[in-house]
Design a protein around this motif. Structure first.
Motif, PDB file in Angstrom:
ATOM      1  N   SER A 135       4.623  -8.254  11.687  1.00 44.75           N
ATOM      2  CA  SER A 135       4.956  -8.135  13.114  1.00 44.75           C
ATOM      3  C   SER A 135       5.555  -9.434  13.636  1.00 44.75           C
ATOM      4  O   SER A 135       6.581  -9.434  14.321  1.00 44.75           O
ATOM      5  CB  SER A 135       3.704  -7.772  13.913  1.00 44.75           C
ATOM      6  N   LEU A 139       9.562 -10.327  14.933  1.00 49.66           N
ATOM      7  CA  LEU A 139       9.901 -10.953  16.219  1.00 49.66           C
ATOM      8  C   LEU A 139      10.623 -12.286  16.029  1.00 49.66           C
ATOM      9  O   LEU A 139      11.574 -12.594  16.746  1.00 49.66           O
ATOM     10  CB  LEU A 139       8.632 -11.132  17.058  1.00 49.66           C
TER      11      LEU A 139
ATOM     12  N   ALA B  93      13.920  -3.933  21.434  1.00 49.92           N
ATOM     13  CA  ALA B  93      12.505  -4.193  21.746  1.00 49.92           C
ATOM     14  C   ALA B  93      11.652  -2.955  21.431  1.00 49.92           C
ATOM     15  O   ALA B  93      10.581  -3.075  20.824  1.00 49.92           O
ATOM     16  CB  ALA B  93      12.357  -4.586  23.212  1.00 49.92           C
ATOM     17  N   HIS B  96      11.579  -2.096  17.480  1.00 51.02           N
ATOM     18  CA  HIS B  96      10.732  -3.039  16.735  1.00 51.02           C
ATOM     19  C   HIS B  96       9.268  -2.959  17.180  1.00 51.02           C
ATOM     20  O   HIS B  96       8.362  -3.032  16.356  1.00 51.02           O
ATOM     21  CB  HIS B  96      11.294  -4.454  16.848  1.00 51.02           C
ATOM     22  N   ASP B  97       9.052  -2.781  18.479  1.00 55.58           N
ATOM     23  CA  ASP B  97       7.681  -2.609  18.975  1.00 55.58           C
ATOM     24  C   ASP B  97       7.020  -1.383  18.361  1.00 55.58           C
ATOM     25  O   ASP B  97       5.819  -1.405  18.065  1.00 55.58           O
ATOM     26  CB  ASP B  97       7.706  -2.424  20.500  1.00 55.58           C
ATOM     27  N   ASP B  98       7.778  -0.327  18.204  1.00 58.73           N
ATOM     28  CA  ASP B  98       7.214   0.895  17.627  1.00 58.73           C
ATOM     29  C   ASP B  98       6.784   0.688  16.171  1.00 58.73           C
ATOM     30  O   ASP B  98       5.811   1.294  15.723  1.00 58.73           O
ATOM     31  CB  ASP B  98       8.212   2.058  17.731  1.00 58.73           C
ATOM     32  N   ASP B 101       3.566  -1.519  16.554  1.00 58.21           N
ATOM     33  CA  ASP B 101       2.417  -0.750  17.036  1.00 58.21           C
ATOM     34  C   ASP B 101       2.137   0.493  16.198  1.00 58.21           C
ATOM     35  O   ASP B 101       1.247   1.274  16.541  1.00 58.21           O
ATOM     36  CB  ASP B 101       2.655  -0.294  18.488  1.00 58.21           C
ATOM     37  N   GLN B 180       6.280 -10.719  23.590  1.00 59.07           N
ATOM     38  CA  GLN B 180       5.860  -9.791  22.533  1.00 59.07           C
ATOM     39  C   GLN B 180       5.047 -10.506  21.480  1.00 59.07           C
ATOM     40  O   GLN B 180       4.041 -10.001  20.981  1.00 59.07           O
ATOM     41  CB  GLN B 180       7.090  -9.141  21.874  1.00 59.07           C
ATOM     42  N   ASP B 183       1.646 -11.129  22.759  1.00 60.82           N
ATOM     43  CA  ASP B 183       0.903  -9.871  22.792  1.00 60.82           C
ATOM     44  C   ASP B 183       0.291  -9.585  21.414  1.00 60.82           C
ATOM     45  O   ASP B 183      -0.916  -9.341  21.283  1.00 60.82           O
ATOM     46  CB  ASP B 183       1.865  -8.751  23.200  1.00 60.82           C
ATOM     47  N   LYS B 204       6.425 -10.570  28.887  1.00 64.71           N
ATOM     48  CA  LYS B 204       6.805  -9.339  28.182  1.00 64.71           C
ATOM     49  C   LYS B 204       7.318  -8.292  29.167  1.00 64.71           C
ATOM     50  O   LYS B 204       8.189  -7.500  28.834  1.00 64.71           O
ATOM     51  CB  LYS B 204       5.603  -8.783  27.391  1.00 64.71           C
TER      52      LYS B 204
END
Lengths: 362, 362
Positions: A135, A139, B93, B96-98, B101, B180, B183, B204
């Motif tokens: 992760s 980023l 965002a 990549h966040d998916d 997460d 991010q 986070d 964020k």
């Protein structure tokens, strides 16, 4: 600011100084965000600064010189910064590629996702270490890509130069991401054609490593179309030759020199032009041998099996075929360069870089 | 080209038309790379076009209007394109966040990594489907980020406007990636402070969703420092309020309205300001309750357990505290806006957007 580089060694230092200054310039922003973000960006900086031969900035810089750029003129520092930004695109490509390939080391150090997974383990933090490492590396790779743009935008080259390099910069990034996508995709779909392998080679390596950096340098200098065409022809040919040479090393290279296990590409299942050539020949002449190659590629091979696959690939004539292709491409590339209006000193430099590429053993 | 938008609905269509035209403009490049690359970029395009409320372009566009931008003037189309490019940063965002997460759906469709994993499974390709999906999604997210830059650069705004927006664009991307990172990092290190949660919220969400888009719009219009400060104050306050509201919904929202399982944030272990408030209060008053919250957060909770945690969070006064904070921020943000020199119609629009943010139930 920086001393304009006059030799390969001083170019390396100048690129590094430009990168270091750029990272320094991001500090107010990362410190404003705060928390442990500055520590994370320091890891990215260390990754960028400890790395590599700066081959892309070197081609861009030499391309600029060859198109009339003056290394002691007023634009030199700005141009150097714009060329150095290529290392940040490369940082994104490497960091994300290392996740995709599940690579543990890079340049003799843990890859970024492994480094952050390690921090997670040592810290005894919650959740999965590997997931955390990936992760963070996703980023930080994104950040490197965003910062590459910032570095070009803030390089100090004038508005006309910005307008000239914009389409080159844009094409280069789309091409390398396209090449990486095709690489990932071809590996799983099992497209075994020489054409597919050459396409990946062209976009993932040749365009990105040599053709577009030279093009960028030429555009920075305001070169005419003829010189840009010559550079691009040289860059494409030499770039493809570079990757073909890499393919040979990936199968036949000496581990003591390459730093990779012997026959690494075979074990990893890389669909190189070399392997595609071998397979096409086996398919045409000897189905049993073709089966042998298909069973072996990507398998957990013993050293003895690697040795046998090498022998088969050589006996099929694939090595000679690839070597001939390297020679032809090198000749054609050098011919385009020779016929161009690039400065004589840049021609010498580019010739030396091309020959070094063709002859390297690591 | 596009019709300058006069209402929220026509703004949505205008942003979509601008995005569609931009993807169309990339086609020569993606087709030159060839293979299945155009198919992959079509998946990215579909992801971008089917999505969202275009909240960032809306704030940027309204910020531009409020600073004197003329929607029927000669710059309007170019400005609209520059504002629409925010949707491509957002695509990166989200994609990549998916991955980070491990989210399976987004906007009612499979996430991009799940979609490509599915293609892999259906195709019966070699290797691991999940790994392939993530690899492709990493690369397509990178492409979206690179293309966001291309879209701004090719928007057609003049050189002076480019110079004004450059630092805003640069700061915004570093801030969102920093947010991010914090986070991801805070979730594993277990920093439970309200300050840490607010910092993530600010960078964020607030900076990225409202403050910087408004700032971008103002910079496009050449607004003076006073208006930019007012916009940023409004954007920060309303943006933080927006995320606090989201935090309340993540714990107390009606699944039928939010489209997410009830108490989703508790099960996912999100370290929100709401949860930090509850924990700080419990630590100060009732260690047993604090233990209960720490054991529950991120656990595989039953509906009954979610219900009990909600009750505890409410009884501790954390909901009231967050609600007060939302009210204070909204008041302060609106006060900054009212006192500014923004046009009256833009003030009306921004007020409506702020109130919608504070009152939404999904």
């Amino acid at each position: 600011m920086t001393t304009p580089p006059g030799s390969a060694t001083s170019l390396l230092s100048a690129v590094e100084a430009a990168l270091r200054a750029f990272f320094e310039s991001r500090r107010p922003l990362t410190e404003a965000v705060g928390g442990t973000f500055p520590d994370a960006t320091a890891a990215l900086e260390a990754f960028v600064l400890r790395g590599g031969k700066r081959i892309r900035p070197a081609f861009a810089w030499t391309g600029w010189l060859g198109a009339g750029g003056d290394p002691s003129g007023p634009d030199a520092d700005a141009v150097l910064r714009a060329c150095s930004a290529l290392e940040l695109v490369q940082a994104c490509a490497l960091v994300h590629d290392d996740i995709i390939d599940s690579s543990a080391t890079r340049r003799g150090f843990p890859t970024l996702h492994v480094e952050f997974a390690h921090r997670h383990t040592v810290g005894g933090w919650a959740g999965e270490s590997a997931k955390f490492g990936e992760s963070v590396a996703i980023l930080l790779g994104d950040l490197a890509l965003a910062w590459a743009d910032d570095m070009v935008r803030e390089s100090g080259v004038d508005a006309a130069a910005h307008a000239r390099i914009a389409p080159v910069w844009s094409a280069m990034r789309t091409e390398v991401l396209g090449g990486q996508y095709l690489d990932v995709s071809t590996e799983v779909t099992g497209d075994e054609s020489v054409a597919a392998a050459l396409r990946i080679n062209r976009y993932k390596t040749a365009a990105y490593t040599i053709e577009r950096p030279l093009h960028l340098g030429a555009a920075l200098a305001g070169a005419d179309d003829a010189l840009i065409s010559a550079y691009r022809e040289f860059g494409t040919d030499i770039g493809i030759a570079f990757q073909l040479q890499d393919d040979l090393l990936g199968v036949f290279g000496d581990p003591a020199v390459t730093g990779k296990p012997s026959g690494d590409d075979l074990r990893e299942g890389k669909r190189t032009v070399l392997f595609a050539e071998a397979l096409a020949r086996a398919d045409a002449s000897d189905p049993g041998t073709a089966d042998f190659l298909r069973r072996g590629i990507g398998a957990d091979l013993t050293d003895e099996q690697v040795h046998r696959m090498r022998q088969v690939i050589t006996d099929l004539g694939a090595v000679d075929a690839v070597q001939s292709r390297i020679d032809e491409l090198t000749t054609a590339g050098l011919r385009a360069l020779d016929a161009s209006t690039a400065s004589e000193s840049a021609k010498d430099e580019l010739r030396a870089m091309a020959v070094a590429v063709g002859r390297r053993s690591a």
